[in-house]
Structure formats: structure tokens, C-alpha cells
Design an enzyme around this catalytic site. Structure first.
Site, PDB file in Angstrom:
ATOM      1  CE1 TYR A 137      -3.236  -3.114   0.923  1.00 42.56           C
ATOM      2  CE2 TYR A 137      -4.521  -0.967   0.678  1.00 42.56           C
ATOM      3  CZ  TYR A 137      -4.569  -1.920   0.312  1.00 42.56           C
ATOM      4  OH  TYR A 137      -5.967  -3.276  -0.362  1.00 42.56           O
TER       5      TYR A 137
ATOM      6  CG  ASP B 129      -8.082  -4.729   0.971  1.00 42.24           C
ATOM      7  OD1 ASP B 129      -8.954  -4.390   1.732  1.00 42.24           O
ATOM      8  OD2 ASP B 129      -8.308  -4.965   0.385  1.00 42.24           O
TER       9      ASP B 129
ATOM     10  CG  ASP C  78      -1.651 -20.715  -0.299  1.00 46.42           C
ATOM     11  OD1 ASP C  78      -1.011 -20.552   1.060  1.00 46.42           O
ATOM     12  OD2 ASP C  78      -0.839 -20.935  -1.235  1.00 46.42           O
TER      13      ASP C  78
ATOM     14  CE  LYS D 293       2.699 -18.310  -1.822  1.00 48.44           C
ATOM     15  NZ  LYS D 293       1.887 -19.542  -1.735  1.00 48.44           N
TER      16      LYS D 293
ATOM     17  CG  ASP E 272     -13.777  -7.519   1.105  1.00 46.65           C
ATOM     18  OD1 ASP E 272     -13.714  -6.909   2.503  1.00 46.65           O
ATOM     19  OD2 ASP E 272     -14.091  -6.996   0.041  1.00 46.65           O
TER      20      ASP E 272
HETATM   21  C1  IPM Z   1     -10.633  -1.849   2.389  1.00 46.95           C
HETATM   22  C2  IPM Z   1     -10.748  -1.274   1.648  1.00 46.95           C
HETATM   23  C3  IPM Z   1      -9.488   0.253   1.033  1.00 46.95           C
HETATM   24  C4  IPM Z   1      -7.988  -0.925   1.428  1.00 46.95           C
HETATM   25  C5  IPM Z   1      -9.633   0.731   0.052  1.00 46.95           C
HETATM   26  C6  IPM Z   1     -10.331   0.843  -0.775  1.00 46.95           C
HETATM   27  C7  IPM Z   1      -8.277   1.208  -0.320  1.00 46.95           C
HETATM   28  O1  IPM Z   1     -10.549  -1.786   0.277  1.00 46.95           O
HETATM   29  O2  IPM Z   1     -10.543  -0.369   3.929  1.00 46.95           O
HETATM   30  O3  IPM Z   1     -10.615  -2.960   3.089  1.00 46.95           O
HETATM   31  O4  IPM Z   1      -7.820  -1.651   0.315  1.00 46.95           O
HETATM   32  O5  IPM Z   1      -7.831  -0.748   2.807  1.00 46.95           O
HETATM   33 MN    MN Z   2     -10.602  -4.214   1.499  1.00 43.59          MN
END
Ligand code: IPM
Ligand code: MN
Ligand code: NAD
Length: 365
Positions: free
Chosen positions: A147, A255, A231, A198, A259
């Protein structure tokens, strides 16, 4: 939910509210409703200050995060709340990079704390698992990795183009996120830490993670330490989520995994996060984005934003109010006071109203 900061003494506690773009605006309205309700019920010294920076503002004025604002946030504010950023009219995400990543990096908020909790069995996507099986936290490193935006293009736009995107890892950066995870494990009674990298392929950067992990884990003999390649971890999170309590990993892996974690708890509509630097002003936001197609439709679930205000209240030392926010969400789900993503038929603001009512004790629990 135990968070990781020590409360700071500051009265009044100013909270910067940045609704952002798309559904960020919709869910922030409900988060503010809940914060105001909590402030009234527990007489909290909160002062909410809303700022306009978003894609519209950037396209109109060219301004993203104003000069000097990071210093002002660090100096005068006790917490920051963000809705979400992302707008197709700004394809390079310039405003999001300056504001969202600008706050994470500029305030050195090195812990991205993302709790994953299944609040009700009916939201579970996994056969044979229940709420007791999905309850862990992710410590996502938040100031390094992929990042940092270091890289470039050579022969851009031609078939000979070369693109370089660097990742960086520092001993200081890796060491401090590992320590944050182990400290939390020790303090919260979630005694198991799994580090995911990894390092079998990333022989420089992730080997540093391996070496720091060996050093730090040896200093916490009371905490069970385990390593998985990322993984393998992704697979185990789906097969055996009950075996995880604290996961610590890199910025990008964190990140992606969170999700996946959101998927385990019922979706992005309910996944909350805190961006922390213990002892300093911190930032709170739902894990989801601006979901532009839902903006203004009443379909956005405000629970992720509301749960993020719970983390904010906890960070500011208001543990009772924080616990009540989480309880209100849990109860609302049990009674199907939810938007369609969780199977309900309420709108965004109806869910916000229902949560505020529960928080104000205007309905029986
Ligand atoms: C998150 C989002 C952000 C990230 C993006 C929007 C920059 O996906 O907060 O999870 O990748 O950190
Ligand atoms: Mn995200
Ligand atoms: P997104 O999180 O905005 O939406 C993905 C899908 O998740 C939606 O289509 C919807 O089905 C569901 N969803 C998300 N939030 C929801 C909610 N509150 N209630 C109900 N359903 C919800 O991710 P995306 O579509 O990949 O990205 C859209 C924009 O948001 C992009 O510009 C992206 O860069 C940005 N983004 C910002 C953040 C952030 O500000 N922290 C996080 C992720 C994505």
C-alpha cells in the site's frame, strides 16, 4: 469486544465525521444517529464535527484532505469516523488515496483491527457451523506492504510496458503489529495467534515476518502461536473457522482475508473496523466500500458503520455504551430488523432508527 487502545483524557471528545461517497453517506447518517443516542443516554462528552471531503467536493474544488488537516485531527480530535470512499468519476482514487490512506498513513495508524463475529446462526454461510464457531479478530498491518504506492511505469501505454509496484516491510513495522496482536491475545483471553504470510515465495519481505514472528512469539509463552501460509489460511477459514482467535498478517492479505471474514459473518453490511495507534487519535470505518449502485436507495446496511461506532466508543473509554451498541445490533438481527442483505425488509434509516430505539431502551430487549 475488547479493543486495544488506552482511553485518552480529553473533554469534550471531538469526533470528526467524514461520510465520504456513495453509501458512505447513507450509513454514516445512521452511525451518527446511534452515536448521538449513546451520547444522550450515557451523557458522553462527544462533539461531532462533519467534514465535506469526498468525490463531489474534490471534483468541484480540487481539494482532497486540506493542508494542515492531519495535524488538526491529531491535535484537536479524539476520534475519526469514515463512511466509505470510491467514485467512478475519480478512477485513480486520488481523493480516497489522500483522505482514507492519507489518514491511515499520515496518523501512523498501524493496526487495522477487524473483528469477525457471526451474530446469529441464521446468517452463517457454512453448513454445520454456528455462531460459536465464527469469532476471531484480524490484525491487519496498516502502514506498509503493497500500500505504500512505490513504483512506476516504463514505456507506459505500449506493448513493451513494464510496471513495477513495490512492497516494503520494515523491522519496526512488522515487530509492532505482531506485538499488538500478541498483547491483545494476552489481554483479551483470546489466547491463540496465527500469523499468515507467503514466506515460501516472498523470500525477503515475508522472511522478515518469519524472523520477527519467531522473536515476538518467544516472548509470549502464554499465547499459542501458529503460522500458516496465507493460501492455506484462506482455506482453513472456511473449513475450520473455530480454530482461529487472532490472525495477524500483512496489509494486502489482511484486506483480502477480512472480506472473506465478512462473508463468514453475513456480508460486508456487518463488518466493522478500527484503524489504531494505541494512545493516539484513531479512525473507525466499515470494511465495505461506497457500493455506488446502492447509494441513496435505502438498501445499504448501516450495521457495519454502527458497529464501527461501537469500536470508537470503546476506544474513547465508553465501554458500557460500546457494549450496548453491539448488543443492539445483535438483538436487531435476532428480531429481523435488518436490510435485505441480512434477509430483512427494512431500509437503511429504518434499521438506524431501530438500533437507536434499542440503544435508548425504548423497546424491550
Ligand atoms: C478496505 C478497502 C481499502 C483498502 C481501499 C478502498 C483503499 O478495501 O478498507 O478494506 O484496500 O484498504
Ligand atoms: Mn477492502
Ligand atoms: P463495496 O464494498 O462497495 O461493495 C461490494 C458489494 O458488497 C456491494 O455491491 C453490495 O452487494 C455489498 N455491500 C457492501 N456494503 C454493503 C452494505 N453496507 N449493505 C449491503 N450490502 C453491501 O465494494 P466494491 O463494489 O468493490 O467497491 C465500490 C467502491 O468502493 C470502489 O470505488 C472501491 O475502491 C471502494 N471501496 C472503498 C472502501 C473504503 O472506503 N474503505 C472499501 C472497499 C471498497
Amino acid at each position: 469486544m475488547t479493543t486495544i487502545s488506552a482511553p485518552r483524557e480529553r473533554r469534550p471528545q471531538k469526533v470528526a465525521i467524514l461520510p465520504g461517497d456513495g453509501i458512505g453517506v447513507d450509513v454514516t447518517r445512521e452511525a451518527v444517529k446511534v452515536l448521538e443516542t449513546a451520547a444522550e443516554r450515557w451523557s458522553l462528552p462527544l462533539e461531532l464535527v462533519t467534514f465535506p471531503w469526498n468525490a463531489d467536493h474534490y471534483l468541484e474544488t480540487g481539494e482532497t484532505l486540506p493542508d494542515g488537516m492531519l495535524d488538526e485531527l491529531a491535535r484537536d480530535f479524539s476520534a475519526i469516523f469514515i463512511g466509505a470512499y470510491g467514485d467512478s468519476r475519480v478512477p485513480d482514487m486520488k481523493h480516497a488515496a489522500d483522505i482514507l490512506l492519507g489518514i491511515r498513513f499520515g496518523l501512523d495508524l498501524y493496526v487495522n483491527f477487524r473483528p469477525i463475529q457471526l451474530y446469529h446462526d441464521k446468517l452463517c454461510p457454512l453448513v454445520g457451523k454456528t455462531a460459536k464457531d465464527i469469532d476471531f479478530v484480524v490484525f491487519r498491518e496498516n502502514t506498509e506492504g503493497a500500500y505504500v504506492g512505490i513504483g512506476g511505469n516504463f514505456k507506459r501505454g505500449t506493448v513493451d510496458e513494464v510496471a513495477i509496484q513495490e512492497e516494503i516491510y520494515t523491522h519496526r513495522g512488522v515487530d509492532r503489529i505482531l506485538r499488538a496482536a500478541f498483547d491483545y491475545a494476552r489481554r483479551s483471553g483470546r489466547g491463540k495467534v496465527c500469523m499468515a504470510d507467503k514466506s515460501n515465495v516472498m523470500r525477503y519481505g515475508h522472511d522478515l515476518w518469519q524472523r520477527c514472528f519467531a522473536t515476538v512469539s518467544a516472548e509470549y509463552p502464554d499465547v499459542e502461536a501458529r503460522h500458516l501460509f496465507v493460501d492455506a489460511l484462506a482455506m482453513q477459514l472456511v473449513r475450520k473457522p473455530e480454530t482461529f482467535e487472532v490472525i495477524v498478517t500483512t496489509n494486502m492479505f489482511g484486506d483480502i482475508l477480512t472480506d472473506l471474514g465478512a462473508g463468514l459473518q453475513g456480508g460486508l453490511g456487518i463488518a466493522a473496523s478500527a484503524n489504531l495507534h494505541p494512545g493516539r487519535v484513531s479512525m473507525f470505518e466499515p470494511v465495505h466500500g461506497s457500493a455506488p449502485k446502492y447509494a441513496g436507495t435505502g438498501r445499504a446496511n448501516p450495521m457495519a458503520a454502527v458497529l464501527s461506532t461501537g469500536l470508537l466508543l470503546d476506544d474513547l473509554g465508553h465501554a458500557e455504551a460500546a457494549a450496548a451498541v453491539e448488543a443492539a445490533v445483535r438483538e436487531a438481527i435476532a428480531y429481523d430488523e435488518t436490510t435485505s442483505d441480512l434477509g430483512g425488509s427494512m431500509t437503511t434509516s429504518e434499521v438506524g432508527d431501530a438500533l437507536a430505539r434499542r440503544l435508548a431502551r425504548k423497546v424491550p430487549a
